[in-house]
Motif scaffolding. Structure first.
Motif, short mmCIF file in Angstrom:
data_model
loop_
_atom_site.label_atom_id
_atom_site.label_comp_id
_atom_site.label_asym_id
_atom_site.label_seq_id
_atom_site.Cartn_x
_atom_site.Cartn_y
_atom_site.Cartn_z
N LEU A 18 0.83 -1.20 0.00
CA LEU A 18 0.00 0.00 0.00
C LEU A 18 0.87 1.25 0.00
O LEU A 18 0.58 2.23 -0.68
CB LEU A 18 -0.91 -0.02 1.24
N LEU A 19 1.97 1.19 0.74
CA LEU A 19 2.91 2.31 0.79
C LEU A 19 3.46 2.62 -0.59
O LEU A 19 3.52 3.78 -1.01
CB LEU A 19 4.05 1.95 1.75
N SER A 20 3.83 1.58 -1.32
CA SER A 20 4.38 1.78 -2.66
C SER A 20 3.34 2.33 -3.62
O SER A 20 3.61 3.24 -4.40
CB SER A 20 4.93 0.46 -3.20
N ALA A 21 2.14 1.79 -3.57
CA ALA A 21 1.08 2.25 -4.46
C ALA A 21 0.73 3.70 -4.19
O ALA A 21 0.46 4.48 -5.11
CB ALA A 21 -0.16 1.37 -4.29
N LEU A 22 0.76 4.09 -2.93
CA LEU A 22 0.48 5.47 -2.57
C LEU A 22 1.56 6.40 -3.12
O LEU A 22 1.26 7.49 -3.63
CB LEU A 22 0.39 5.61 -1.05
N SER A 23 2.81 5.95 -3.04
CA SER A 23 3.92 6.77 -3.53
C SER A 23 3.84 6.97 -5.04
O SER A 23 4.34 7.96 -5.58
CB SER A 23 5.26 6.13 -3.16
N GLN A 24 3.18 6.04 -5.74
CA GLN A 24 3.06 6.13 -7.19
C GLN A 24 1.78 6.84 -7.63
O GLN A 24 1.56 7.03 -8.82
CB GLN A 24 3.10 4.73 -7.81
N GLY A 25 0.96 7.23 -6.66
CA GLY A 25 -0.25 7.97 -6.97
C GLY A 25 -1.32 7.18 -7.69
O GLY A 25 -2.09 7.73 -8.49
N ILE A 26 -1.38 5.88 -7.44
CA ILE A 26 -2.34 5.03 -8.16
C ILE A 26 -3.50 4.57 -7.26
O ILE A 26 -4.23 3.65 -7.61
CB ILE A 26 -1.64 3.80 -8.77
N SER A 61 1.55 11.17 0.58
CA SER A 61 1.86 10.72 -0.78
C SER A 61 2.83 11.67 -1.47
O SER A 61 3.69 11.25 -2.24
CB SER A 61 0.58 10.57 -1.60
N GLU A 62 2.71 12.97 -1.20
CA GLU A 62 3.63 13.95 -1.79
C GLU A 62 5.04 13.77 -1.25
O GLU A 62 6.02 13.86 -1.97
CB GLU A 62 3.13 15.37 -1.52
N GLU A 63 5.13 13.48 0.05
CA GLU A 63 6.43 13.24 0.67
C GLU A 63 7.07 11.97 0.11
O GLU A 63 8.25 11.95 -0.23
CB GLU A 63 6.28 13.10 2.18
N LEU A 64 6.25 10.92 -0.04
CA LEU A 64 6.75 9.66 -0.57
C LEU A 64 7.16 9.80 -2.02
O LEU A 64 8.12 9.20 -2.48
CB LEU A 64 5.68 8.57 -0.42
N VAL A 68 10.80 8.62 -3.09
CA VAL A 68 10.96 7.47 -3.97
C VAL A 68 11.37 7.88 -5.37
O VAL A 68 12.41 7.49 -5.89
CB VAL A 68 9.66 6.63 -4.01
N ASN A 69 10.56 8.73 -5.98
CA ASN A 69 10.75 9.03 -7.39
C ASN A 69 11.97 9.88 -7.68
O ASN A 69 12.49 9.85 -8.79
CB ASN A 69 9.50 9.70 -7.96
N HIS A 70 12.43 10.66 -6.72
CA HIS A 70 13.56 11.54 -6.98
C HIS A 70 14.89 11.01 -6.47
O HIS A 70 15.93 11.40 -6.98
CB HIS A 70 13.31 12.93 -6.36
N LYS A 71 14.86 10.14 -5.51
CA LYS A 71 16.11 9.62 -4.95
C LYS A 71 16.38 8.19 -5.39
O LYS A 71 17.41 7.90 -5.99
CB LYS A 71 16.07 9.72 -3.42
N ILE A 72 15.43 7.31 -5.10
CA ILE A 72 15.64 5.91 -5.45
C ILE A 72 15.73 5.72 -6.96
O ILE A 72 16.61 5.03 -7.46
CB ILE A 72 14.51 5.03 -4.86
#
Length: 219
Positions: A18-26, A61-64, A68-72
């Motif tokens: 759920l954490l990953s899906a939230l970070s991807q905005g889906i 979600s904005e923080e994640l 995720v998207n900018h560092k990892i």
């Protein structure tokens, strides 16, 4: 003191997928907040407005997304060489007073061969040895008196070279292994050094696992 934001964050972080899906905005935040409400109200001991939960999810979600998207993803785009080896055997032996001597004797003989895959790792109670199936007879000879816990055959390895930044960015391995899990890939072993890691999977799944890792570079 517990707040809506802290309880929402704890709820999400205890559910990795759920954490990953939230970070991807889906995820639909309104629907998610509705499902969370009973547990959040029980945790806080009071009624909670759905709008407040949606806002907490939006901030999280904005923080994640940044984390995720900018560092990892920056690290994953710079993944280096990916090497695949097949026809491997994975042994697990119980640790003993003699097992290091047996390993030394095995390595001495393997060094006489060419193109042989060998790696080992040691835990508190177990020693793991992975070799090419062409030298199985050597392992069986040297470790005959050792306690064999497990032997897995028909395996393949995927070794991934990571950029040096990987050691300072949290979540790199989680991000990779999560995607392998989504594809139903069973990882038999993980062996890592500072800037590379090797996974062992069945030969039946190695093509899918390779594609998953290769595709990370284009996320």
């Amino acid at each position: 003191m517990k707040t809506i934001s802290s309880v929402v964050e704890h709820y999400i972080k205890t559910k990795p997928f759920l954490l990953s899906a939230l970070s991807q905005g889906i995820i639909n935040l309104t629907s998610l907040s509705r499902n969370m409400m009973p547990e959040l109200e029980q945790e806080l001991g009071k009624d909670v407005k759905q709008g407040a939960v949606v806002m907490a999810l939006k901030r999280l979600s904005e923080e994640l997304d940044f984390r995720v998207n900018h560092k990892i993803l920056k690290v994953l785009k710079n993944i280096g060489e990916i090497t695949v080896r097949s026809s491997l055997i994975d042994y697990t032996f119980a640790v003993s007073e003699t097992i290091l001597d047996k390993q030394a004797a095995l390595i001495s003989e393997i060094n006489k061969e060419t193109g042989i895959f060998y790696t080992s790792s040691r835990g508190v109670n177990e020693t793991n040895i992975v070799v090419s199936e062409t030298v199985v007879h050597l392992v069986d000879k040297h470790f005959e008196s050792e306690k064999l816990i497990q032997k897995l055959e028909n395996l393949a390895s995927i070794t991934v070279k990571l950029p040096k930044e990987n050691i300072s960015i949290p979540g790199i391995y989680y991000f990779i292994f999560q995607r392998l899990a989504w594809e139903g890939i069973i990882i038999n072993e993980v062996i890592s050094t500072s800037n590379e890691f090797t996974i062992l999977v069945s030969e039946e799944e190695v093509d899918v696992a390779f594609k998953v890792i290769k595709d990370l570079k284009s996320l």
